[in-house]
Design an enzyme around this catalytic site. Structure first.
Site, PDB file in Angstrom:
ATOM      1  N   SER A 138       0.737  -1.143  -0.048  1.00  0.00           N
ATOM      2  CA  SER A 138      -0.073  -0.050   0.136  1.00  0.00           C
ATOM      3  C   SER A 138       0.854   1.270   0.050  1.00  0.00           C
ATOM      4  O   SER A 138       2.231   1.167   0.453  1.00  0.00           O
ATOM      5  CB  SER A 138      -0.905  -0.029   1.175  1.00  0.00           C
ATOM      6  OG  SER A 138      -1.498   1.469   1.561  1.00  0.00           O
ATOM      7  N   TYR A 151      -2.003  -0.787  10.621  1.00  0.00           N
ATOM      8  CA  TYR A 151      -1.740  -1.099   9.077  1.00  0.00           C
ATOM      9  C   TYR A 151      -0.614  -0.374   8.540  1.00  0.00           C
ATOM     10  O   TYR A 151       0.112  -1.258   7.757  1.00  0.00           O
ATOM     11  CB  TYR A 151      -2.944  -0.424   8.403  1.00  0.00           C
ATOM     12  CG  TYR A 151      -3.330  -0.746   7.153  1.00  0.00           C
ATOM     13  CD1 TYR A 151      -4.277  -1.694   6.713  1.00  0.00           C
ATOM     14  CD2 TYR A 151      -2.819  -0.036   6.067  1.00  0.00           C
ATOM     15  CE1 TYR A 151      -4.289  -2.238   5.447  1.00  0.00           C
ATOM     16  CE2 TYR A 151      -3.025  -0.189   4.915  1.00  0.00           C
ATOM     17  CZ  TYR A 151      -3.866  -1.217   4.165  1.00  0.00           C
ATOM     18  OH  TYR A 151      -3.861  -1.399   3.079  1.00  0.00           O
TER      19      TYR A 151
END
Length: 256
Positions: A138, A151
């Site tokens: 990401s 995350y």
């Protein structure tokens, strides 16, 4: 990014493959001729997509890393030439309010499970002198955002794991890379819109413009098929000299 039927005879596994980015990746790899194993805890969704792409499915809970480690993964990874680590979850909270159990769950699913799968896949890849490890990271593997401690930590760790895999696998014909998109049009992102609105105290209608896309030069969500196309190229022989890299698909976010 068309590469023809470049993956004929290859066997691929996509985790979190029943929906979202994983489903798009599975379709892209199958479209290039690979037999795709759709791995997901959603057994019905995995089986349905596997039937669609003429592949197979593996119903598995990757959150149970202790069970994965204890049972051994050699059989599950038998013949896998291409491993796509995609499964993920998200929780949004300020650090002081972040549930430690949620922190551990996210790191287990998004960092420890990829390590275990890579560890199990490499010996056979080394024997065949061919392998592709593709980690769906990401932009948060490269940049941080508030309220996403777990995350961001997991994705930064995944980027590092991918680079170590590249260094160790190079002499054995194994490449390892990350694909690092910005916000992708998936159910996970739709859920984040509501969570971000709550965390920032703003209407949901303002989340994309004020929070998610504020740093991007291209003001739209990434489409899952765009991620699938890049993964299919990285899996092919066309990308044989590409390893240890992180390919951003973030509309220019990380250019800042």
């Amino acid at each position: 990014m068309s590469v023809g039927r470049s993956l004929e005879g290859k066997r691929a596994m996509v985790t979190g493959g029943a929906s979202g980015i994983g489903a798009a990746v599975a379709r892209a790899l199958a479209g290039q001729g690979a037999h795709v194993i759709v791995a997901d805890m959603d057994s019905h969704g995995a089986a349905a997509l596997a039937e669609e792409v003429e592949g197979s499915s593996w119903a598995v809970n990757l959150l149970d890393t202790q069970e994965l480690a204890e049972q051994g993964l050699a059989a599950a990874m038998d013949g896998v030439d291409i491993l796509v680590n995609n499964a993920g979850i998200q929780r949004i909270n300020p650090i002081q309010d972040f549930d430690p159990a949620d922190f551990r769950r996210i790191l287990a699913l998004m960092l420890e499970a990829p390590f275990l799968l890579i560890r199990a896949a490499l010996p056979q890849m080394y024997e065949r002198n061919f392998g592709r490890i593709i980690n769906v990271s990401s932009v948060h593997g490269l940049r941080a955002s508030p309220f996403k401690a777990a995350y961001v930590s997991a994705k930064h760790g995944l980027e590092g794991l991918s680079k170590v895999t590249a260094l160790e696998g190079g002499e054995h014909g194994v490449t390892s890379n990350c694909v690092s998109p910005g916000y992708v049009r998936t159910a996970l992102v739709e859920k984040q819109i509501a969570d971000q609105a709550l965390a920032h105290g703003i209407p949901k209608s303002e989340v994309l413009s004020r929070i998610m896309l504020t740093e991007a030069a291209i003001k739209r969500l990434v489409e899952p098929a765009e991620v699938g196309s890049l993964v299919a190229w990285l899996a092919s022989d066309h990308a044989a000299m590409v390893t240890g890299s992180s390919y951003t698909m973030d509309g220019g976010w990380s250019a800042r």
